[in-house]
Design an enzyme around this catalytic site. Sequence first.
Site, PDB file in Angstrom:
ATOM      1  N   ARG A 105      59.509 -39.215 -71.441  1.00 19.26           N
ATOM      2  CA  ARG A 105      59.708 -39.855 -72.741  1.00 19.26           C
ATOM      3  C   ARG A 105      60.605 -41.077 -72.666  1.00 19.26           C
ATOM      4  NH1 ARG A 105      58.328 -36.004 -77.088  1.00 19.26           N
ATOM      5  NH2 ARG A 105      59.018 -37.729 -78.347  1.00 19.26           N
ATOM      6  N   GLU A 110      48.876 -51.010 -67.476  1.00 21.59           N
ATOM      7  CA  GLU A 110      50.119 -50.280 -67.713  1.00 21.59           C
ATOM      8  C   GLU A 110      50.651 -49.560 -66.468  1.00 21.59           C
ATOM      9  OE1 GLU A 110      49.940 -47.290 -70.810  1.00 21.59           O
ATOM     10  OE2 GLU A 110      47.974 -46.640 -70.178  1.00 21.59           O
ATOM     11  N   ASN A 147      68.300 -40.669 -80.567  1.00 20.90           N
ATOM     12  CA  ASN A 147      66.986 -41.321 -80.457  1.00 20.90           C
ATOM     13  C   ASN A 147      66.742 -42.041 -81.770  1.00 20.90           C
ATOM     14  OD1 ASN A 147      66.641 -39.988 -78.090  1.00 20.90           O
ATOM     15  ND2 ASN A 147      65.065 -38.588 -78.837  1.00 20.90           N
ATOM     16  N   GLY A 148      66.150 -43.204 -81.716  1.00 22.17           N
ATOM     17  CA  GLY A 148      65.844 -43.923 -82.952  1.00 22.17           C
ATOM     18  C   GLY A 148      66.597 -45.234 -83.010  1.00 22.17           C
ATOM     19  N   CYS A 154      62.854 -41.695 -75.493  1.00 24.53           N
ATOM     20  CA  CYS A 154      64.149 -41.052 -75.293  1.00 24.53           C
ATOM     21  C   CYS A 154      63.985 -39.547 -75.412  1.00 24.53           C
ATOM     22  CB  CYS A 154      65.220 -41.485 -76.274  1.00 24.53           C
ATOM     23  SG  CYS A 154      65.598 -43.219 -76.244  1.00 24.53           S
ATOM     24  N   HIS A 173      32.354 -66.802 -74.692  1.00 27.67           N
ATOM     25  CA  HIS A 173      33.063 -67.634 -75.664  1.00 27.67           C
ATOM     26  C   HIS A 173      34.502 -67.908 -75.245  1.00 27.67           C
ATOM     27  CE1 HIS A 173      29.619 -67.303 -78.297  1.00 27.67           C
ATOM     28  NE2 HIS A 173      29.588 -66.011 -77.975  1.00 27.67           N
ATOM     29  N   LYS A 227      44.591 -49.126 -69.115  1.00 27.08           N
ATOM     30  CA  LYS A 227      45.037 -48.181 -68.074  1.00 27.08           C
ATOM     31  C   LYS A 227      45.503 -48.933 -66.844  1.00 27.08           C
ATOM     32  CE  LYS A 227      45.438 -45.496 -69.846  1.00 27.08           C
ATOM     33  NZ  LYS A 227      45.361 -44.797 -71.099  1.00 27.08           N
ATOM     34  N   TRP A 235      65.161 -44.618 -73.297  1.00 25.83           N
ATOM     35  CA  TRP A 235      64.246 -45.751 -73.243  1.00 25.83           C
ATOM     36  C   TRP A 235      64.918 -46.810 -74.107  1.00 25.83           C
ATOM     37  CZ3 TRP A 235      61.454 -48.702 -76.752  1.00 25.83           C
ATOM     38  CH2 TRP A 235      60.422 -49.478 -76.224  1.00 25.83           C
ATOM     39  N   GLU A 269      40.025 -49.803 -72.991  1.00 23.26           N
ATOM     40  CA  GLU A 269      40.853 -48.711 -72.480  1.00 23.26           C
ATOM     41  C   GLU A 269      40.998 -48.810 -70.953  1.00 23.26           C
ATOM     42  OE1 GLU A 269      42.871 -46.725 -73.639  1.00 23.26           O
ATOM     43  OE2 GLU A 269      43.038 -45.068 -72.232  1.00 23.26           O
ATOM     44  N   LYS A 320      56.460 -42.188 -73.106  1.00 22.87           N
ATOM     45  CA  LYS A 320      55.281 -41.436 -73.543  1.00 22.87           C
ATOM     46  C   LYS A 320      55.055 -41.513 -75.049  1.00 22.87           C
ATOM     47  CE  LYS A 320      51.768 -38.780 -72.914  1.00 22.87           C
ATOM     48  NZ  LYS A 320      50.565 -39.499 -72.462  1.00 22.87           N
TER      49      LYS A 320
HETATM   50  C1  F6R Z   1      48.472 -45.672 -73.132  1.00 23.53           C
HETATM   51  C2  F6R Z   1      49.175 -44.828 -74.069  1.00 23.53           C
HETATM   52  C3  F6R Z   1      49.651 -45.426 -75.339  1.00 23.53           C
HETATM   53  C4  F6R Z   1      49.520 -44.394 -76.483  1.00 23.53           C
HETATM   54  C5  F6R Z   1      50.162 -44.935 -77.768  1.00 23.53           C
HETATM   55  C6  F6R Z   1      49.986 -43.970 -78.924  1.00 23.53           C
HETATM   56  O1  F6R Z   1      48.074 -44.961 -72.007  1.00 23.53           O
HETATM   57  O2  F6R Z   1      49.391 -43.685 -73.811  1.00 23.53           O
HETATM   58  O3  F6R Z   1      48.976 -46.599 -75.652  1.00 23.53           O
HETATM   59  O4  F6R Z   1      48.177 -44.123 -76.676  1.00 23.53           O
HETATM   60  O5  F6R Z   1      51.511 -45.170 -77.557  1.00 23.53           O
HETATM   61  O6  F6R Z   1      50.583 -42.743 -78.641  1.00 23.53           O
HETATM   62  P1  F6R Z   1      50.215 -41.449 -79.460  1.00 23.53           P
HETATM   63  O7  F6R Z   1      48.791 -41.139 -79.179  1.00 23.53           O
HETATM   64  O8  F6R Z   1      51.139 -40.390 -78.952  1.00 23.53           O
HETATM   65  O9  F6R Z   1      50.421 -41.764 -80.904  1.00 23.53           O
END
Ligand code: F6R
Length: 612
Positions: A27, A492, A101-102, A2, A508, A489, A75, A485, A607
């Site tokens: 965000r 998502e 937010n929250g 948000c 396994h 990527k 969000w 990772e 984000k």
């Molecule tokens: C994936 C991604 C998320 C963040 C996670 C932690 O691409 O960006 O998995 O890594 O939400 O976010 P931060 O690093 O901001 O604590």
Amino acid sequence: MCGIVGYIGKRNSLPVLLEGLKRLEYRGYDSAGVAVINSDSDIIFFKKAGKVKELESEFNKDLLNGNVGIGHTRWATHGEPNDTNAHPHFDEGRNIFLVHNGIIENYLSIKKKLSLEGFSFTSDTDSEILTNLVEYHFRHKNDFEVAVRMALTEVEGTYGIACICKAEPDKIIVARMGSPLMFGVGIDETIISSDAAAIVNYTKNVIYLEDGEFAVIRKGGFQLKTIKDEHIMREAQRIEYDLAEIEKGGFEHFMLKEICEQPESIQNTYRGRINFDTGLVKLGGLETVKDKLLSAKRFIITGCGTAWHAGLVGEYMLERYCRVPTEVEYASEFRYRQPIINSDDVVFVISQSGETADSLAAMKEAKRLGATTVGIVNVVGSTIAREVDAGTYIHAGPEIGVASTKAFTSQLMSLALITLMIAQNKGTIKERELDEMLRELKMLPDKIRQIIEKHKEYEFVAEEFKDSRNFLYLGRGFNFPVALEGALKLKEISYIHAEGYPAAEMKHGPIALIDENMPVVFIAPKDSTYDKIISNIEEIKARKGKIIALANDGDEDIKRYSDYIIHVPRTAPIFAPILNSIPLQFLSYFIATARGCNVDQPRNLAKSVTVE
Ligand code: F6R
């Protein structure tokens, strides 16, 4: 998660609010809305499910002409993303308008109480309950500030809020508990936001609210207080933020721009921290806890998502080169399992945003239990950065694409620097090995450039596999977290199901999934695990899986086993995860764009996850 904006000053507030919302959209982007106090003191609002662009196209901008206003991009937590659940929320009499937010955890009991008092509600949100609670107190006290304070002492949970009041149109009240909020102090104007990105265009002087604080902001200035009404004096902090850094700069997407920025972002992470003449690594932000780092009996690394993956690589680094037992914990689990922590432990908290609720809570728990906490954070001045005992900024620059790319590789670089600093001081690394690493380090930005230049190769592979429904990513040692990772990527941003595994673990269980429709990405550098990886590749090939091998330049042998090869320059094992991650970022990016996905704003994501 948000975004909040607010404006009070001499300009027309609407353009500032809309521009701010666009900058904050990364965000959260389920719905958006604005409310402005017009020159005749009436409050006009518009809100709508969807993106800010859709909101903007729906209403007549001339109707909102005042210079006090608030806005929000959402969000969803409580209630689906529709027009009614969008913020700002307001009471039935349209006196209080509020963006939040929250999560208000006790919203149901407050709702019950307000319903008995004759209040009614139109949305499914906890935020509407908070708005009505402010109005409830306003009716009793006839004082906006008192009403906000009283409401906030009643709620449990987290909030960053900005609210306006029709009966007192000369002010915006903002408050914070567990959800970031700040305001930029310009000349005769104040810009409120949950993120500096909406402020920097107007001023670089920013006041960050701490938990339990609120501010009453008028055209002529502001008062900062605790919700217990104690006055606070705080100087504005100057933030170094270049507007160009948060714009696309000719790239089609922020994600692509950020992938391509990695030669520079990696260099920025180690710049000034290594003396290449003496070989000494020095991290200024960790000097105060250096003794703790050198005497620690155990390291614990915590974070979420991509940051957690970086932590897994960190575990390999710290154990191999510093010989200190290291554990990696999901931040969201850490505090719920009564962790055994003591004062000899150092807990590293990795977070790009520095605002992730679970990472912040894990950090607080580690602190409470007596550990030394060390932040590895990107956003300067963020909550985690401010609250840890010591920390190191990764200096990756603003990351706007929701999928983390350059922050991940800079987190890896920071972990490598911390490892080398500790290993040097403890004498757990051989001088020859260290010299070799530093030689490799100097070449890293150029090697990343070589990877970026080969983007056509990744695009070709992406085109071949864009319609696959599943993917497997396999790696060993340092490159096992790279596999995790890579899979994250892809899923998502392209919505293709993908899993990462240690390559040998595949036998396994996951091997049951292999058939001619299953692409398997092997991270297969020429290191000590190479022969074993080749055996794993053979196992997949025998079952007709499609092999995409990430191999070192010059590795011709692997052609025999692979359907597609992506070549990556060779480097020291400690830096290999940095280089190997980049082609996988490209692969996800090209697959997602070929499928027509919005890579910068993937569905359901945001984000910075500032709720638990
Ligand atoms: C994936 C991604 C998320 C963040 C996670 C932690 O691409 O960006 O998995 O890594 O939400 O976010 P931060 O690093 O901001 O604590």
